[in-house]
Design an enzyme around this catalytic site. Structure first.
Site, PDB file in Angstrom:
ATOM      1  N   HIS A 124      23.690  67.941  45.316  1.00  0.00           N
ATOM      2  CA  HIS A 124      23.520  67.063  46.658  1.00  0.00           C
ATOM      3  C   HIS A 124      23.188  68.057  47.531  1.00  0.00           C
ATOM      4  O   HIS A 124      23.505  69.131  47.634  1.00  0.00           O
ATOM      5  CB  HIS A 124      24.663  66.308  47.042  1.00  0.00           C
ATOM      6  CG  HIS A 124      24.438  65.441  48.430  1.00  0.00           C
ATOM      7  ND1 HIS A 124      24.428  66.035  49.640  1.00  0.00           N
ATOM      8  CD2 HIS A 124      24.037  64.150  48.491  1.00  0.00           C
ATOM      9  CE1 HIS A 124      24.357  64.890  50.501  1.00  0.00           C
ATOM     10  NE2 HIS A 124      24.169  63.737  49.943  1.00  0.00           N
ATOM     11  N   ASP A 201      32.711  69.912  44.195  1.00  0.00           N
ATOM     12  CA  ASP A 201      32.253  68.674  45.462  1.00  0.00           C
ATOM     13  C   ASP A 201      32.638  67.359  44.922  1.00  0.00           C
ATOM     14  O   ASP A 201      31.911  66.925  43.816  1.00  0.00           O
ATOM     15  CB  ASP A 201      30.688  68.680  45.575  1.00  0.00           C
ATOM     16  CG  ASP A 201      30.343  67.804  46.210  1.00  0.00           C
ATOM     17  OD1 ASP A 201      30.884  66.755  46.815  1.00  0.00           O
ATOM     18  OD2 ASP A 201      28.980  67.629  46.567  1.00  0.00           O
ATOM     19  N   GLN A 204      31.564  62.157  44.973  1.00  0.00           N
ATOM     20  CA  GLN A 204      31.273  61.181  44.284  1.00  0.00           C
ATOM     21  C   GLN A 204      32.650  60.783  43.220  1.00  0.00           C
ATOM     22  O   GLN A 204      32.967  59.630  42.831  1.00  0.00           O
ATOM     23  CB  GLN A 204      30.036  61.058  43.304  1.00  0.00           C
ATOM     24  CG  GLN A 204      28.878  61.145  44.262  1.00  0.00           C
ATOM     25  CD  GLN A 204      28.630  59.649  45.117  1.00  0.00           C
ATOM     26  OE1 GLN A 204      29.046  58.778  44.601  1.00  0.00           O
ATOM     27  NE2 GLN A 204      28.015  60.005  46.153  1.00  0.00           N
ATOM     28  N   LYS A 227      33.728  57.367  51.381  1.00  0.00           N
ATOM     29  CA  LYS A 227      33.288  57.050  49.903  1.00  0.00           C
ATOM     30  C   LYS A 227      34.547  56.343  48.804  1.00  0.00           C
ATOM     31  O   LYS A 227      34.551  56.102  48.199  1.00  0.00           O
ATOM     32  CB  LYS A 227      32.722  57.908  49.079  1.00  0.00           C
ATOM     33  CG  LYS A 227      31.376  58.217  49.793  1.00  0.00           C
ATOM     34  CD  LYS A 227      30.582  59.157  48.811  1.00  0.00           C
ATOM     35  CE  LYS A 227      29.507  60.144  49.507  1.00  0.00           C
ATOM     36  NZ  LYS A 227      28.147  59.565  50.095  1.00  0.00           N
ATOM     37  N   CYS A 365      19.315  62.533  48.743  1.00  0.00           N
ATOM     38  CA  CYS A 365      19.572  63.913  49.220  1.00  0.00           C
ATOM     39  C   CYS A 365      19.909  64.715  48.150  1.00  0.00           C
ATOM     40  O   CYS A 365      20.880  65.605  47.835  1.00  0.00           O
ATOM     41  CB  CYS A 365      20.921  63.895  50.098  1.00  0.00           C
ATOM     42  SG  CYS A 365      20.731  62.725  51.449  1.00  0.00           S
TER      43      CYS A 365
HETATM   44  N1  7TS Z   1      28.212  65.470  47.732  1.00  0.00           N
HETATM   45  C1  7TS Z   1      27.909  64.624  46.989  1.00  0.00           C
HETATM   46  C2  7TS Z   1      28.007  64.621  45.521  1.00  0.00           C
HETATM   47  C3  7TS Z   1      27.450  63.211  47.742  1.00  0.00           C
HETATM   48  O1  7TS Z   1      27.124  62.192  46.981  1.00  0.00           O
HETATM   49  C4  7TS Z   1      27.450  63.057  49.158  1.00  0.00           C
HETATM   50  C5  7TS Z   1      26.763  61.961  49.804  1.00  0.00           C
HETATM   51  C6  7TS Z   1      27.728  64.446  49.897  1.00  0.00           C
HETATM   52  C7  7TS Z   1      28.277  65.408  49.004  1.00  0.00           C
HETATM   53  C8  7TS Z   1      28.042  64.565  51.333  1.00  0.00           C
HETATM   54  O2  7TS Z   1      29.057  63.518  51.875  1.00  0.00           O
HETATM   55  P1  7TS Z   1      28.981  63.213  53.295  1.00  0.00           P
HETATM   56  O3  7TS Z   1      30.029  62.191  53.284  1.00  0.00           O
HETATM   57  O4  7TS Z   1      29.353  64.688  53.976  1.00  0.00           O
HETATM   58  O5  7TS Z   1      27.803  62.871  53.773  1.00  0.00           O
HETATM   59  N2  7TS Z   1      25.795  61.071  49.176  1.00  0.00           N
HETATM   60  C9  7TS Z   1      25.255  60.274  49.554  1.00  0.00           C
HETATM   61  C10 7TS Z   1      24.570  59.276  48.908  1.00  0.00           C
HETATM   62  O6  7TS Z   1      24.475  59.484  47.635  1.00  0.00           O
HETATM   63  N3  7TS Z   1      23.934  58.564  49.507  1.00  0.00           N
HETATM   64  O7  7TS Z   1      24.390  58.508  50.771  1.00  0.00           O
HETATM   65  C11 7TS Z   1      25.102  59.584  50.879  1.00  0.00           C
END
Ligand code: 7TS
Length: 407
Positions: A124, A201, A204, A227, A365
């Site tokens: 990501h 990370d 997910q 999430k 992303c």
């Molecule tokens: N890493 C992964 C694998 C992710 O899927 C996401 C967000 C992040 C980091 C960042 O997370 P945040 O909560 O700090 O924004 N992924 C997604 C997505 O797949 N669609 O919207 C956000």
């Protein structure tokens, strides 16, 4: 599958009861963010109605109650990922902030010009851009391990990229664009053999499987609450205590200090050293409530149920002519990314919305992943524990309708 209490779980999520465009909502955008159960919503309103004050500050009753709730949630997070101490649980805004924190503190203190940071081609942007920024500032070098056409890490290539210059391996546990679950135990073992710290990370992975940071033996694990059925704006950085102790602080301000004079400042102990300012108190409490809820259902039960959903969806999607699945790893979480001949993913998203179906269309992303598969974007259905096979049927018949009309 039969023993999974799906009806009860669905009833716990008020938002799922509504209609969108006069059709029952089919919410399949869980990888972007997932919906909240009533217990999480209630935990937040209960705090604001009965127990709210600032934490770690007051001797008055409300402040002590709020602090108990806040620190109680930290205890729940610690148990949930099996950290060895609450000192290893740092509350941040989300996975993105956690990675930026590590880049600004751990990396700044330990990674220099010419040193290497190793990631994969399926990251990501939040596990790419902070490292690019860091490399630009310091002259460190970002190395990227390639993936194959199934969307799997080419492990041999990854291993070859580990060198004496590698100072950090930072890898996604489960890809948001492809669903791929990386062989993290193997990755960590290979890095450990050369004494290289590993950041996972887990944004997910965390809602889909049980995670044990001690068993994994990773050095850092990051995830976002939103999430994981918890509020947005709260997330977790797990770090091994010895590493966190040695790291300089991230932001300066209240709560992260022990003693301040104009000459010098003594920093607070862990975990507070990394939590400057008034935190997102209610969101932390909501995260604690979400964890209680998940523990009661059981992460292994959730994983088994979602594996059935993914198998069902994959089998159905494979039969649709003109549909190409992007991401066919053997080890995969509940994500179905796809493209259709002649229909742009954004149009798929818009047209499915008219049927009450929420999916995400875009680059997720993860633009380098799109480049690798030579697609501008994908349509992505991502499943949660409250989804059903019937909803997958609705999705598939929606896709078939689209192909019939526009394909
Ligand atoms: N890493 C992964 C694998 C992710 O899927 C996401 C967000 C992040 C980091 C960042 O997370 P945040 O909560 O700090 O924004 N992924 C997604 C997505 O797949 N669609 O919207 C956000």
């Amino acid at each position: 599958m039969t023993t999974f209490p799906i009806e009860k779980i669905r009833a716990d999520f008020p938002i799922l009861k509504q209609k969108i465009r006069n059709k029952p909502l089919v919410y399949l955008d869980n990888a972007a963010t997932c919906q909240k159960p009533q217990v999480v919503i209630d935990s937040i309103s209960h705090l604001y109605m009965h127990e709210y004050a600032n934490v770690h500050r007051g001797v008055h009753t409300l402040s002590m109650k709020a602090t108990d709730r806040y620190e109680g949630a930290r205890e729940k997070v610690k148990d949930f990922i099996n950290a060895s101490s609450t000192k290893e649980i740092i509350f941040v805004r989300g996975a993105t902030e956690a990675i930026n924190l590590i880049a600004s503190t751990f990396a700044k203190a330990n990674i220099n010009k010419g040193d290497e940071i190793l990631i994969t081609a399926m990251e990501h942007h939040s596990n790419i851009v902070p490292w690019q920024m860091f490399c630009e500032q310091t002259g460190a070098v970002l190395k990227v391990a390639p993936i194959n056409l199934q969307g799997e890490l080419i492990y041999e290539q990854f291993e070859k990229l580990i060198s004496d210059k590698t100072k950090l391996v930072s890898v996604v546990h489960m890809s948001n664009a492809l669903g791929t679950i990386n062989p993290v135990k193997k990755i960590i073992a290979a890095a450990k053999a050369k004494n290289i710290p590993v950041l996972l990370d887990g944004a997910q992975a965390i809602p889909h499987m049980s995670v044990d940071v001690q068993q994994l033996d990773c050095d850092f694990y990051v995830f976002s609450g939103h999430k994981l059925y918890a509020p947005a704006g709260i997330g977790v950085l797990y770090g091994k205590q010895a590493l966190l102790e040695a790291m300089p602080p991230y932001q300066g301000g209240g709560d992260m200090i022990r003693k301040v004079t104009f000459e010098e400042t003594e920093y607070n102990t862990l975990p507070y050293k990394f939590e400057a300012g008034t935190p997102s108190i209610a969101d932390v409490v909501g995260l604690g409530a979400a964890i209680d809820y998940l523990v009661e259902i059981g992460m292994d039960n959730i994983a088994a149920y979602e594996a059935e959903l993914l198998d069902y969806a994959t089998e159905k999607a494979s039969k649709i002519e003109g549909l190409r699945i992007i991401g066919e790893a053997k080890e995969k979480g509940a994500i179905l990314s796809f493209v259709l001949d002649k229909i742009h993913p954004h149009d798929i998203g818009t047209m499915l919305d008219s049927l009450g179906i929420a999916i995400r269309a875009g680059h997720h992303c993860a633009m380098p992943v799109m480049d690798f598969f030579e697609v501008p974007a994908t349509a992505r259905a991502s499943f949660a524990m409250y989804n059903t096979k019937e909803e997958i049927d609705v999705l598939m018949s929606g896709i078939e309708q689209l192909i019939e009309v526009f394909g």
